[in-house]
Design a protein around this motif. Structure first.
Motif, PDB file in Angstrom:
ATOM      1  N   THR A   1       7.412  58.716  13.267  1.00 55.88           N
ATOM      2  CA  THR A   1       7.722  57.794  14.360  1.00 55.88           C
ATOM      3  C   THR A   1       6.460  57.335  15.071  1.00 55.88           C
ATOM      4  O   THR A   1       6.283  56.147  15.367  1.00 55.88           O
ATOM      5  CB  THR A   1       8.681  58.466  15.350  1.00 55.88           C
ATOM      6  OG1 THR A   1       9.852  58.905  14.656  1.00 55.88           O
ATOM      7  CG2 THR A   1       9.079  57.503  16.453  1.00 55.88           C
ATOM      8  N   TYR A   2       5.571  58.273  15.339  1.00 60.94           N
ATOM      9  CA  TYR A   2       4.337  57.931  16.043  1.00 60.94           C
ATOM     10  C   TYR A   2       3.492  56.970  15.228  1.00 60.94           C
ATOM     11  O   TYR A   2       3.029  55.932  15.735  1.00 60.94           O
ATOM     12  CB  TYR A   2       3.552  59.200  16.352  1.00 60.94           C
ATOM     13  CG  TYR A   2       2.169  58.943  16.907  1.00 60.94           C
ATOM     14  CD1 TYR A   2       1.987  58.712  18.262  1.00 60.94           C
ATOM     15  CD2 TYR A   2       1.058  58.922  16.071  1.00 60.94           C
ATOM     16  CE1 TYR A   2       0.718  58.463  18.777  1.00 60.94           C
ATOM     17  CE2 TYR A   2      -0.210  58.668  16.565  1.00 60.94           C
ATOM     18  CZ  TYR A   2      -0.372  58.447  17.917  1.00 60.94           C
ATOM     19  OH  TYR A   2      -1.623  58.193  18.408  1.00 60.94           O
ATOM     20  N   SER A   3       3.234  57.321  13.966  1.00 59.28           N
ATOM     21  CA  SER A   3       2.317  56.507  13.167  1.00 59.28           C
ATOM     22  C   SER A   3       2.882  55.122  12.898  1.00 59.28           C
ATOM     23  O   SER A   3       2.155  54.116  13.009  1.00 59.28           O
ATOM     24  CB  SER A   3       2.019  57.216  11.837  1.00 59.28           C
ATOM     25  OG  SER A   3       3.208  57.397  11.087  1.00 59.28           O
ATOM     26  N   VAL A   4       4.178  55.025  12.562  1.00 59.55           N
ATOM     27  CA  VAL A   4       4.763  53.713  12.286  1.00 59.55           C
ATOM     28  C   VAL A   4       4.787  52.865  13.558  1.00 59.55           C
ATOM     29  O   VAL A   4       4.471  51.659  13.534  1.00 59.55           O
ATOM     30  CB  VAL A   4       6.172  53.874  11.684  1.00 59.55           C
ATOM     31  CG1 VAL A   4       6.886  52.530  11.616  1.00 59.55           C
ATOM     32  CG2 VAL A   4       6.074  54.491  10.303  1.00 59.55           C
ATOM     33  N   THR A   5       5.153  53.471  14.667  1.00 57.91           N
ATOM     34  CA  THR A   5       5.206  52.724  15.919  1.00 57.91           C
ATOM     35  C   THR A   5       3.819  52.236  16.333  1.00 57.91           C
ATOM     36  O   THR A   5       3.626  51.053  16.661  1.00 57.91           O
ATOM     37  CB  THR A   5       5.811  53.597  17.027  1.00 57.91           C
ATOM     38  OG1 THR A   5       7.117  54.024  16.639  1.00 57.91           O
ATOM     39  CG2 THR A   5       5.904  52.830  18.332  1.00 57.91           C
ATOM     40  N   MET A   6       2.851  53.136  16.317  1.00 52.95           N
ATOM     41  CA  MET A   6       1.510  52.759  16.748  1.00 52.95           C
ATOM     42  C   MET A   6       0.871  51.767  15.783  1.00 52.95           C
ATOM     43  O   MET A   6       0.180  50.831  16.217  1.00 52.95           O
ATOM     44  CB  MET A   6       0.643  54.013  16.873  1.00 52.95           C
ATOM     45  CG  MET A   6       1.059  54.946  17.993  1.00 52.95           C
ATOM     46  SD  MET A   6       0.806  54.232  19.622  1.00 52.95           S
ATOM     47  CE  MET A   6      -0.983  54.207  19.714  1.00 52.95           C
ATOM     48  N   PHE A   7       1.078  51.948  14.488  1.00 53.45           N
ATOM     49  CA  PHE A   7       0.505  51.003  13.533  1.00 53.45           C
ATOM     50  C   PHE A   7       1.145  49.627  13.679  1.00 53.45           C
ATOM     51  O   PHE A   7       0.437  48.600  13.642  1.00 53.45           O
ATOM     52  CB  PHE A   7       0.692  51.527  12.109  1.00 53.45           C
ATOM     53  CG  PHE A   7       0.112  50.614  11.065  1.00 53.45           C
ATOM     54  CD1 PHE A   7      -1.237  50.628  10.781  1.00 53.45           C
ATOM     55  CD2 PHE A   7       0.927  49.739  10.362  1.00 53.45           C
ATOM     56  CE1 PHE A   7      -1.772  49.781   9.813  1.00 53.45           C
ATOM     57  CE2 PHE A   7       0.399  48.893   9.402  1.00 53.45           C
ATOM     58  CZ  PHE A   7      -0.955  48.911   9.124  1.00 53.45           C
ATOM     59  N   SER A   8       2.468  49.600  13.830  1.00 51.59           N
ATOM     60  CA  SER A   8       3.139  48.308  14.006  1.00 51.59           C
ATOM     61  C   SER A   8       2.678  47.625  15.289  1.00 51.59           C
ATOM     62  O   SER A   8       2.441  46.408  15.315  1.00 51.59           O
ATOM     63  CB  SER A   8       4.657  48.513  14.022  1.00 51.59           C
ATOM     64  OG  SER A   8       5.096  49.125  12.836  1.00 51.59           O
ATOM     65  N   LEU A   9       2.550  48.410  16.354  1.00 51.00           N
ATOM     66  CA  LEU A   9       2.102  47.838  17.615  1.00 51.00           C
ATOM     67  C   LEU A   9       0.674  47.318  17.503  1.00 51.00           C
ATOM     68  O   LEU A   9       0.358  46.208  17.969  1.00 51.00           O
ATOM     69  CB  LEU A   9       2.195  48.897  18.717  1.00 51.00           C
ATOM     70  CG  LEU A   9       1.748  48.465  20.127  1.00 51.00           C
ATOM     71  CD1 LEU A   9       2.624  47.314  20.628  1.00 51.00           C
ATOM     72  CD2 LEU A   9       1.801  49.641  21.091  1.00 51.00           C
TER      73      LEU A   9
END
Length: 450
Positions: free
Chosen positions: A58-66
């Motif tokens: 969740t962290y990596s996908v969210t931060m990368f997408s952002l």
């Protein structure tokens, strides 16, 4: 060489193997695996993998997408750097978890070090770090695998132990559920319950089989986790190789400095001191030549003997630096000359299609010389053999003696120093020396053509 064999070799009382001194297990490994600490540790690793994987994914996908979405502005760059930094933090957690539960010894990767100070330098270094991107890849790849391994591991573990212990808790159904036992099948016309002694026994046996197989299933699942942690969260091969080369360079420099100090000491204490005494004797003989020719002649004769001794010491010193026979005739003749000076009979067998590079040839020569010197001083052997041969792109040499054994290269002895020298050129030293002998030392060097 400082290595000693047999009596006086520390407090060595047997092979130093992992687990020495433990009592052998009476149960075979297949039966004790379900209750071993290693199996429970691996199962706990699977249990923790799913919640941790959810957070990491969740962290990596969210931060990368952002960060990717904000790249149209300047804000996307620091967001991506923060995402990579967070993934490195998760990587440190995963390495610690693997060390504690999977007993996986893995080194930490090289830290992110900016050439300049300041937040912009740190952001640029973080974005250029391949290790950081591998950490982010781990958080993405590990999530689906954690879901699968958690499902399989928990299902097998719970089903196995539940069926194995069924004879202990099947009474719950008739007493509180109004049924004969665990329902195996049921429809509108009839139902099948596991309620008679035969069915209960078969259920427990099936549970036993699943319980015995579950640790190996879990071990197979965690093997994939080990590969992921080692491949994505450990140091890169290039960085590891750089560290090895830096260490090997230090060994080479230290060895060269030690050899220079040895040569200087031998010259100062040996040939130089003898030549100084020779010069003084010749000066005294010159003074006595007119007054006492007979005494002067005697002093000159003594000086002549000193010259011969000094020349022999210089020859021995030159042979210790690099023997001429090795340069002129190769390993076979050079090792035969070394073997002839050994205090025990030595059989030399050299089977090489051609000569290796001079550096490798010199290392092989001095390796055999030190090993044979060790045999002469400490092995108490009656005979020894030296074999040298080539296997593909490796040069192998082996020295075997029938002495008292008890040598150990891990005890900070001369063998340890010899292993360090071989390691500096990507070589390997293997020592097999049980108490009572025989001792077998095998060295492996890279083959480099001259």
């Amino acid at each position: 060489m400082a290595t000693q064999y047999g009596q006086g070799y520390g407090e060595w009382d047997g092979p130093r193997t992992q687990g020495a001194g433990r009592r052998p297990h009476r149960l075979p490994v297949a039966l004790r695996a379900p209750v071993e600490g290693r199996s429970w540790g691996e199962f706990c690793y699977l249990l923790l993998s799913l919640p941790i994987a959810i957070v990491m994914f969740t962290y990596s996908v969210t931060m990368f997408s952002l960060g990717a979405g904000l790249l149209v502005t300047f804000l996307g760059i620091p967001v991506l750097a923060a995402a990579l930094a967070g993934c490195r933090g998760f990587g440190a957690l995963e390495r610690a978890r693997a060390r504690g539960l999977l007993r996986l010894e893995i080194a930490d990767p090289e830290p992110v070090a900016a050439n300049r100070r300041g937040p912009m330098a740190w952001i640029g270094t973080m974005l250029r770090s391949g290790v950081s991107w591998r950490h982010m890849l781990y958080t993405v790849v590990q999530f689906p695998w954690a879901v699968f391994s958690f499902t399989v591991g928990v299902t097998c573990w719970t089903c196995g132990w539940a069926l194995l212990t069924y004879p202990l808790w099947f009474w719950v159904f008739p007493m509180y559920g109004g049924q004969g036992g665990l329902q195996l099948y049921g429809d509108e016309t009839h139902s099948v319950y596991l309620d008679n002694p035969f069915e209960i026994t078969v259920t427990a046996l099936v549970g036993l089989l699943i319980t015995l197989a579950t640790p190996w299933i879990v071990r197979g699942l965690t093997t994939v986790d080990r590969l992921l942690v080692h491949g994505l969260l450990g140091p890169s091969r290039l960085a590891t190789r750089v560290v090895e080369l830096e260490s090997d360079r230090g060994v080479v420099v230290d060895t060269a400095a030690a050899d220079l100090r040895r040569i200087e000491r031998d010259l100062h204490d040996g040939a130089q001191a003898r030549l100084v005494a020779l010069a003084m004797d010749l000066g005294l003989a010159k003074e006595k030549l007119a007054q006492d020719p007979r005494a002067a002649a005697r002093m000159v004769e003594e000086a002549h003997g000193e010259v011969k001794t000094a020349l022999q010491e210089l020859r021995d010193l030159a042979r210790g630096i690099h023997p001429a026979v090795l340069t002129d005739r190769g390993l076979d003749a050079a090792l035969s000359a070394v073997a002839s000076r050994c205090t025990v009979p030595v059989q030399v067998e050299v089977d090489l299609p051609s000569r290796p590079a001079p550096a490798i040839e010199g290392i092989a020569y001095f390796t055999v010389s030190e090993l044979l010197q060790n045999v002469s001083k400490h092995a108490q052997a009656s005979r020894a053999t030296v074999d040298v041969w080539r296997v593909e792109d490796r040069l192998l040499l082996q020295v075997v003696d029938d002495g008292v054994g008890g040598a150990d290269a891990s005890a900070g002895s001369g063998l340890a120093g010899l292993a360090g020298r071989l390691d500096a050129v990507d070589g390997i030293l293997v020592v097999d020396s049980p108490p009572g002998g025989p001792t077998r030392v095998t060295a492996e060097l890279p083959w480099r053509s001259s």
